[in-house]
Write a protein that holds these residues in place. Structure first.
Motif, PDB file in Angstrom:
ATOM      1  N   VAL A 134      52.014   0.693 -55.924  1.00  0.00           N
ATOM      2  CA  VAL A 134      52.723   0.069 -55.261  1.00  0.00           C
ATOM      3  C   VAL A 134      51.630  -0.412 -54.005  1.00  0.00           C
ATOM      4  O   VAL A 134      51.218   0.520 -53.543  1.00  0.00           O
ATOM      5  N   PRO A 135      51.340  -1.682 -53.591  1.00  0.00           N
ATOM      6  CA  PRO A 135      50.342  -2.028 -52.878  1.00  0.00           C
ATOM      7  C   PRO A 135      50.941  -1.476 -51.246  1.00  0.00           C
ATOM      8  O   PRO A 135      51.989  -1.316 -51.162  1.00  0.00           O
ATOM      9  N   GLU A 136      49.964  -1.562 -50.400  1.00  0.00           N
ATOM     10  CA  GLU A 136      50.102  -0.899 -49.206  1.00  0.00           C
ATOM     11  C   GLU A 136      51.106  -1.827 -48.408  1.00  0.00           C
ATOM     12  O   GLU A 136      51.440  -1.431 -47.561  1.00  0.00           O
ATOM     13  N   ARG A 137      50.993  -3.184 -48.638  1.00  0.00           N
ATOM     14  CA  ARG A 137      51.846  -4.027 -47.927  1.00  0.00           C
ATOM     15  C   ARG A 137      51.978  -5.289 -48.942  1.00  0.00           C
ATOM     16  O   ARG A 137      51.451  -5.337 -49.968  1.00  0.00           O
ATOM     17  N   PHE A 138      52.903  -6.197 -48.720  1.00  0.00           N
ATOM     18  CA  PHE A 138      53.171  -7.158 -49.641  1.00  0.00           C
ATOM     19  C   PHE A 138      53.159  -8.511 -48.752  1.00  0.00           C
ATOM     20  O   PHE A 138      53.408  -8.481 -47.305  1.00  0.00           O
ATOM     21  N   PRO A 139      52.760  -9.593 -49.001  1.00  0.00           N
ATOM     22  CA  PRO A 139      52.941 -11.043 -48.305  1.00  0.00           C
ATOM     23  C   PRO A 139      54.318 -11.242 -47.907  1.00  0.00           C
ATOM     24  O   PRO A 139      55.163 -10.944 -48.877  1.00  0.00           O
ATOM     25  N   PRO A 140      54.576 -12.044 -46.693  1.00  0.00           N
ATOM     26  CA  PRO A 140      55.803 -12.524 -46.645  1.00  0.00           C
ATOM     27  C   PRO A 140      56.173 -13.586 -47.751  1.00  0.00           C
ATOM     28  O   PRO A 140      55.758 -14.356 -48.228  1.00  0.00           O
ATOM     29  N   TYR A 141      57.496 -13.300 -47.675  1.00  0.00           N
ATOM     30  CA  TYR A 141      58.224 -14.418 -48.548  1.00  0.00           C
ATOM     31  C   TYR A 141      58.116 -15.781 -48.045  1.00  0.00           C
ATOM     32  O   TYR A 141      58.244 -16.257 -47.169  1.00  0.00           O
ATOM     33  N   ARG A 142      57.276 -16.816 -48.999  1.00  0.00           N
ATOM     34  CA  ARG A 142      57.410 -18.128 -48.600  1.00  0.00           C
ATOM     35  C   ARG A 142      57.777 -19.131 -49.319  1.00  0.00           C
ATOM     36  O   ARG A 142      57.528 -20.254 -49.369  1.00  0.00           O
ATOM     37  N   GLY A 143      58.805 -18.698 -50.274  1.00  0.00           N
ATOM     38  CA  GLY A 143      59.523 -19.682 -51.374  1.00  0.00           C
ATOM     39  C   GLY A 143      60.624 -20.305 -50.659  1.00  0.00           C
ATOM     40  O   GLY A 143      60.804 -20.250 -49.431  1.00  0.00           O
ATOM     41  N   LYS A 144      61.406 -21.177 -51.398  1.00  0.00           N
ATOM     42  CA  LYS A 144      62.323 -22.339 -50.920  1.00  0.00           C
ATOM     43  C   LYS A 144      63.611 -21.778 -51.074  1.00  0.00           C
ATOM     44  O   LYS A 144      64.596 -22.056 -50.546  1.00  0.00           O
ATOM     45  N   ALA A 145      63.869 -20.469 -51.922  1.00  0.00           N
ATOM     46  CA  ALA A 145      65.191 -19.940 -52.167  1.00  0.00           C
ATOM     47  C   ALA A 145      65.605 -19.370 -51.215  1.00  0.00           C
ATOM     48  O   ALA A 145      64.885 -18.779 -50.251  1.00  0.00           O
ATOM     49  N   THR A 146      66.995 -18.828 -50.965  1.00  0.00           N
ATOM     50  CA  THR A 146      67.592 -18.024 -49.956  1.00  0.00           C
ATOM     51  C   THR A 146      68.001 -16.848 -50.607  1.00  0.00           C
ATOM     52  O   THR A 146      68.246 -16.615 -51.787  1.00  0.00           O
ATOM     53  N   ASP A 147      68.202 -15.968 -49.805  1.00  0.00           N
ATOM     54  CA  ASP A 147      68.739 -14.542 -50.209  1.00  0.00           C
ATOM     55  C   ASP A 147      68.004 -13.717 -51.328  1.00  0.00           C
ATOM     56  O   ASP A 147      68.446 -13.346 -52.351  1.00  0.00           O
ATOM     57  N   VAL A 148      66.728 -14.113 -51.298  1.00  0.00           N
ATOM     58  CA  VAL A 148      65.841 -13.516 -52.410  1.00  0.00           C
ATOM     59  C   VAL A 148      65.376 -12.198 -52.282  1.00  0.00           C
ATOM     60  O   VAL A 148      65.084 -11.660 -51.202  1.00  0.00           O
ATOM     61  N   PRO A 149      65.631 -11.243 -53.091  1.00  0.00           N
ATOM     62  CA  PRO A 149      65.304  -9.826 -52.980  1.00  0.00           C
ATOM     63  C   PRO A 149      63.561  -9.532 -53.216  1.00  0.00           C
ATOM     64  O   PRO A 149      63.146  -8.955 -53.914  1.00  0.00           O
ATOM     65  N   TRP A 150      63.030 -10.080 -52.034  1.00  0.00           N
ATOM     66  CA  TRP A 150      61.685  -9.752 -51.997  1.00  0.00           C
ATOM     67  C   TRP A 150      61.339  -8.589 -51.248  1.00  0.00           C
ATOM     68  O   TRP A 150      61.788  -8.043 -50.547  1.00  0.00           O
ATOM     69  N   PRO A 151      60.199  -7.896 -52.097  1.00  0.00           N
ATOM     70  CA  PRO A 151      59.861  -6.553 -51.414  1.00  0.00           C
ATOM     71  C   PRO A 151      58.831  -6.435 -50.202  1.00  0.00           C
ATOM     72  O   PRO A 151      58.305  -7.496 -49.880  1.00  0.00           O
ATOM     73  N   GLY A 152      59.025  -5.508 -49.414  1.00  0.00           N
ATOM     74  CA  GLY A 152      58.207  -5.328 -48.367  1.00  0.00           C
ATOM     75  C   GLY A 152      57.999  -3.988 -48.068  1.00  0.00           C
ATOM     76  O   GLY A 152      58.182  -2.832 -48.768  1.00  0.00           O
ATOM     77  N   MET A 153      57.134  -3.606 -47.088  1.00  0.00           N
ATOM     78  CA  MET A 153      56.812  -2.215 -46.897  1.00  0.00           C
ATOM     79  C   MET A 153      57.225  -2.044 -45.284  1.00  0.00           C
ATOM     80  O   MET A 153      56.679  -2.910 -44.406  1.00  0.00           O
TER      81      MET A 153
END
Length: 266
Positions: free
Chosen positions: A11-30
């Motif tokens: 698991v990376p120490e951090r994830f990039p912010p979500y920059r896509g066009k969809a809504t309510d996307v289950p994007w990972p974070g730390m």
């Protein structure tokens, strides 16, 4: 003898912010946690707390030396495979994970090998990322789930992906993902690990045989996690059914089943 552990997740120490066009996307974070730990979040909600061994190569090496492990094969935490994301978003996350794993491998090439991930919900994008992670990043292959949004990996839709993996000589590590039968379990949630995961892996293994993937691509290198799940325990039953029901073998001899089963188990 010092061992090789092929089942170690990153698991990376951090994830990039979500920059896509969809809504309510289950994007990972730390999110911050106790010392040497972080909270994995999905769509901002706590999912799991992980330790620094997930991203810190030096910590991994200390543990490896203490347990007699010579080499680890790194692969993403399965929940990061992200087949449920829009394909373009999953491709961005796959690239980030693959490059993070490649950095760990490059820092300690004598101790780590790497398996990446691909957006298998879009086969064309999956092949493109497979080519990148093998030919550019130098990873050994990929981790894939046992199903892609409920579709077994032996389904015909994934035929081009397996053809590309065979051509590239890419190793494939199959890990159970969102296993079937969870609604049938009675008891504590740990039964997911004890029963549902092994059964899910067995179904995926058989789909590779009955779907003809291994017959068409004998050069594939595939490993099943968790000792193959239920597949080895039921192998004699499968072989007997293969000899009894012509529809199962599609004109192939019984020996063909045994050879394909051996290809999955080796």
């Amino acid at each position: 003898m010092r061992g090789i552990d092929i089942h170690t997740h990153v698991v990376p120490e951090r994830f990039p912010p979500y920059r896509g066009k969809a809504t309510d996307v289950p994007w990972p974070g730390m999110a911050p946690a106790d010392a040497c730990h972080r909270h994995v979040t999905i769509a901002g909600k706590h999912f799991r707390t992980v330790s620094s061994q997930c991203w810190d190569g030096a910590c991994r090496l200390a543990d490896m030396d203490g347990t007699g492990v010579e080499r680890q094969v790194l692969s993403p935490m399965p929940e990061l495979l992200s087949y449920w994301l829009p394909a373009d978003d999953a491709a961005v996350l796959s690239r980030y994970l693959n490059e993070a794993i490649a950095v760990l491998v490059a820092e300690h090439p004598g101790r780590f090998s790497g398996l990446g991930t691909v957006p298998l919900q879009d086969v064309d994008q999956a092949i493109a990322e497979l080519q990148y992670l093998v030919q550019v990043l130098g990873l050994e292959g990929v981790e894939i789930g046992t199903n892609v949004n409920g579709l077994p990996i032996g389904a015909s839709q994934f035929e081009p992906f397996f053809a590309a993996a065979e051509q590239l000589g890419a190793s494939i590590f199959v890990h159970p993902l969102r296993p079937c039968g969870m609604d049938r379990l009675v008891g504590p949630t740990a039964l997911e690990q004890v029963l549902a995961f092994p059964c899910e892996t067995g179904l995926a293994a058989m789909s590779l045989i009955t779907g003809g993937v291994l017959s068409r691509h004998p050069g594939l290198r595939i490993a099943l996690s968790h000792g193959g799940g239920s597949f080895p325990a039921l192998l004699a039953r499968y072989a007997h059914a293969w000899s009894l029901f012509p529809a199962l073998r599609g004109g192939r001899r019984r020996e063909s089943f045994r050879s394909r089963a051996a290809a999955v188990l080796r």
